[in-house]
Design a protein around this motif. Structure first.
Motif, PDB file in Angstrom:
ATOM      1  N   LEU A 131      -3.720  21.848   4.734  1.00 40.51           N
ATOM      2  CA  LEU A 131      -5.177  21.865   4.775  1.00 40.51           C
ATOM      3  C   LEU A 131      -5.699  22.824   5.844  1.00 40.51           C
ATOM      4  N   LEU A 132      -5.112  22.762   7.042  1.00 42.00           N
ATOM      5  CA  LEU A 132      -5.568  23.632   8.125  1.00 42.00           C
ATOM      6  C   LEU A 132      -5.267  25.099   7.831  1.00 42.00           C
ATOM      7  N   SER A 133      -4.103  25.380   7.247  1.00 41.26           N
ATOM      8  CA  SER A 133      -3.773  26.766   6.869  1.00 41.26           C
ATOM      9  C   SER A 133      -4.738  27.273   5.803  1.00 41.26           C
ATOM     10  N   LEU A 134      -5.065  26.393   4.865  1.00 40.31           N
ATOM     11  CA  LEU A 134      -5.988  26.754   3.790  1.00 40.31           C
ATOM     12  C   LEU A 134      -7.360  27.122   4.361  1.00 40.31           C
ATOM     13  N   LEU A 135      -7.855  26.293   5.287  1.00 39.79           N
ATOM     14  CA  LEU A 135      -9.148  26.566   5.909  1.00 39.79           C
ATOM     15  C   LEU A 135      -9.100  27.800   6.805  1.00 39.79           C
ATOM     16  N   GLY A 136      -7.966  28.022   7.471  1.00 40.84           N
ATOM     17  CA  GLY A 136      -7.834  29.182   8.340  1.00 40.84           C
ATOM     18  C   GLY A 136      -7.780  30.498   7.598  1.00 40.84           C
ATOM     19  N   ILE A 137      -7.295  30.485   6.359  1.00 42.94           N
ATOM     20  CA  ILE A 137      -7.184  31.724   5.580  1.00 42.94           C
ATOM     21  C   ILE A 137      -8.535  32.142   5.013  1.00 42.94           C
ATOM     22  N   ILE A 138      -9.439  31.190   4.778  1.00 41.69           N
ATOM     23  CA  ILE A 138     -10.726  31.507   4.140  1.00 41.69           C
ATOM     24  C   ILE A 138     -11.500  32.588   4.897  1.00 41.69           C
ATOM     25  N   PRO A 139     -11.760  32.447   6.210  1.00 37.91           N
ATOM     26  CA  PRO A 139     -12.498  33.531   6.891  1.00 37.91           C
ATOM     27  C   PRO A 139     -11.716  34.830   6.972  1.00 37.91           C
ATOM     28  N   MET A 140     -10.374  34.732   7.019  1.00 38.56           N
ATOM     29  CA  MET A 140      -9.563  35.953   7.058  1.00 38.56           C
ATOM     30  C   MET A 140      -9.716  36.755   5.758  1.00 38.56           C
ATOM     31  N   ALA A 141      -9.746  36.045   4.633  1.00 35.07           N
ATOM     32  CA  ALA A 141      -9.930  36.721   3.343  1.00 35.07           C
ATOM     33  C   ALA A 141     -11.300  37.387   3.276  1.00 35.07           C
ATOM     34  N   GLU A 142     -12.333  36.716   3.795  1.00 38.54           N
ATOM     35  CA  GLU A 142     -13.674  37.292   3.782  1.00 38.54           C
ATOM     36  C   GLU A 142     -13.767  38.510   4.694  1.00 38.54           C
ATOM     37  N   ARG A 143     -13.189  38.434   5.888  1.00 39.45           N
ATOM     38  CA  ARG A 143     -13.211  39.558   6.823  1.00 39.45           C
ATOM     39  C   ARG A 143     -12.377  40.731   6.318  1.00 39.45           C
ATOM     40  N   LEU A 144     -11.313  40.436   5.565  1.00 39.95           N
ATOM     41  CA  LEU A 144     -10.504  41.502   4.969  1.00 39.95           C
ATOM     42  C   LEU A 144     -11.344  42.302   3.981  1.00 39.95           C
ATOM     43  N   GLY A 145     -12.156  41.607   3.195  1.00 38.81           N
ATOM     44  CA  GLY A 145     -13.068  42.292   2.285  1.00 38.81           C
ATOM     45  C   GLY A 145     -14.102  43.121   3.030  1.00 38.81           C
ATOM     46  N   PHE A 146     -14.594  42.604   4.167  1.00 39.04           N
ATOM     47  CA  PHE A 146     -15.562  43.347   4.974  1.00 39.04           C
ATOM     48  C   PHE A 146     -14.950  44.631   5.532  1.00 39.04           C
ATOM     49  N   ALA A 147     -13.732  44.535   6.070  1.00 38.85           N
ATOM     50  CA  ALA A 147     -13.072  45.719   6.631  1.00 38.85           C
ATOM     51  C   ALA A 147     -12.810  46.763   5.546  1.00 38.85           C
ATOM     52  N   THR A 148     -12.482  46.299   4.339  1.00 37.88           N
ATOM     53  CA  THR A 148     -12.260  47.224   3.233  1.00 37.88           C
ATOM     54  C   THR A 148     -13.543  47.958   2.866  1.00 37.88           C
ATOM     55  N   GLU A 149     -14.659  47.225   2.839  1.00 39.68           N
ATOM     56  CA  GLU A 149     -15.942  47.853   2.536  1.00 39.68           C
ATOM     57  C   GLU A 149     -16.317  48.882   3.597  1.00 39.68           C
ATOM     58  N   GLN A 150     -16.038  48.572   4.859  1.00 41.47           N
ATOM     59  CA  GLN A 150     -16.340  49.518   5.929  1.00 41.47           C
ATOM     60  C   GLN A 150     -15.536  50.796   5.779  1.00 41.47           C
TER      61      GLN A 150
END
Length: 446
Positions: A102-121
């Motif tokens: 559960l904690l790993s699942l929740l921890g990956i969520i913001p990382m996936a979103e920030r990965l998309g942000f860095a790609t857009e940049q």
């Protein structure tokens, strides 16, 4: 004398008017300059970044802190970041698989979103062509990283089901929410998108279904020439064909038929740059560094996540199939989900369609065949036999979505139908017990 005297006030008033006008013009120019200096600070900063990129000037040290502030502290979803280190701490202290998962699942969520942000940049500096490739690659990086770790651990069914779940989630949940939210905002008319783009993607998805259907039918009907080996050989051959088809699709999309992917609404900006004021917030090298850092951290958490899947399934009494098909893809598609809804609410449905259906196409025509080839190289018998239940679910889903897209219009009712279809799929996998998920006997390999 009388005439001059009578004209004197008019002359003085005329001069005074000229002086006032000149003063007003001067003050207005100064006022506009002050506004430009005040409001244009962010624009000047972004232009300075672009000039810095062109001139090859080193980024000042204070921009590093600014970059950390933008990437780490700007998004509200980053409040979930501490759950990642907490998952590692729980693993070291108690080893409770349910909490670790559960904690790993929740921890990956913001990382996936920030990965998309860095790609857009990074896409701002590379242009639309390379930017499209980057978004296609890193948009599904989380699912691919999780799948690679599961494949490394020999959990082939988890790999198959998580990739299948990613396709189902994008086509039903993400696209459904985009249609639904966009229809609620734009209520006076139906939203429109390019039917040609939708038709090409639907054709590729049907081709992917063909690649998955034949090995499953061949296995279930026991009509293989060499039982086990023929199924694996067919999967590897079909995977190579699908990779060639996806490469041809990229060339068709980015080179041969650029105009086919221009948004339907006239005057709309290209899909890689949605607003006139949109500009990069971090430099090119900062975006590249953040991509490496975020990918590395997702890799670390993915290892803990995969190792805890079976234990979490036992502790929570939830089938592994439900965890793999429903829970894991929702985390991996967090960035796509938010982006597709945002663009649909701005009446940019072509971009939403590219995010949802394009991501499904990339997973089905690139992600799955790529992992079959990786399994082939590493000696893991990863194949395209997703079993009849999973393959039938995918086939029906592709047909439903293809019928929804054929008119080139959307509304909130179509979105609601897709969301309800996803709930049916989720309930089906909650009661579906896959005996090969745990303790799957090894298949013969070549």
């Amino acid at each position: 004398m009388d005439i001059h005297k009578t004209n004197e006030p008019h002359v003085s008033r005329f001069h005074s008017n000229l002086e006032m006008a000149s003063l007003e013009n001067k003050s207005m120019l100064e006022f506009e300059n002050e506004i430009q200096e005040g409001k244009g600070s962010s624009v000047n900063r972004k232009q300075w970044i672009a000039d810095d990129l062109i001139d090859g000037i080193d980024v000042p040290r204070n921009s590093v802190l600014n970059s950390i502030k933008i990437v780490v502290f700007s998004a509200k979803i980053n409040i979930l970041m501490p759950f990642g280190p907490l998952a590692i701490l729980v693993d070291q202290i108690s080893g409770n698989h349910g909490w670790i998962f559960l904690l790993s699942l929740l921890g990956i969520i913001p990382m996936a979103e920030r990965l998309g942000f860095a790609t857009e940049q990074l896409a701002f500096y590379t242009g639309p062509t390379v930017g499209g490739l980057l978004n296609a690659t890193f948009g599904n990086a989380t699912e691919l990283i999780i799948s690679i770790y599961a494949l490394k651990s020999g959990m082939i069914r988890v790999v198959q089901q998580s990739l299948l779940g990613s396709i189902l989630s994008n086509m039903l949940l993400v696209l459904g929410c985009a249609f639904f939210c966009g229809g609620l905002v734009v209520v006076e008319r139906e939203q429109v998108f390019d039917k040609g783009t939708a038709a090409v993607n639907s054709g590729l998805l049907l081709m992917a279904v063909m690649g998955l259907l034949f090995p499953a039918v061949l296995h279930s009907t026991r009509t293989e020439l060499h039982f086990g080996k023929s199924e694996l050989a067919l999967s590897r051959f079909s995977s190579c064909i699908m990779l060639v088809a996806y490469a041809a699709f990229l060339y068709f999309q980015l080179k041969s038929q650029k105009n086919l992917y221009v948004p339907v609404n006239e005057g709309e900006s290209p899909s890689w740059k949605t607003d006139d004021e949109e500009a990069p917030e971090i430099s090119k090298w900062e975006a590249i560094i953040w991509l490496f850092l975020l990918t590395g951290w997702i890799s670390v958490l993915s290892e803990y996540l995969v190792d805890a899947i079976e234990g979490a399934s036992t502790e929570w009494k939830i089938p592994v199939a439900f965890i793999s098909v429903i829970l894991l893809p929702i985390v991996g598609n967090a960035a796509e989900h938010a982006g597709a809804i945002m663009f649909a609410m701005k009446d940019k449905l072509d971009i939403s369609l590219g995010v949802a259906i394009g991501s499904s196409t990339q997973i089905s025509m690139f992600g799955i065949p790529f992992l079959v080839v990786v399994g082939w190289i590493t000696g893991r018998p990863m194949d395209l036999n997703f079993q009849l239940f999973e393959t039938a679910t995918l086939f029906i889903t592709v047909l439903v979505v293809a019928f929804m897209l054929k008119e080139g219009t959307s509304n909130y009712f179509k979105g609601l139908m897709l969301i309800l279809c996803y709930l049916i799929v989720a309930a089906s996998f909650f009661v579906h017990m896959d005996p090969s998920s745990i303790g799957d006997p090894p298949k013969p390999s070549e």
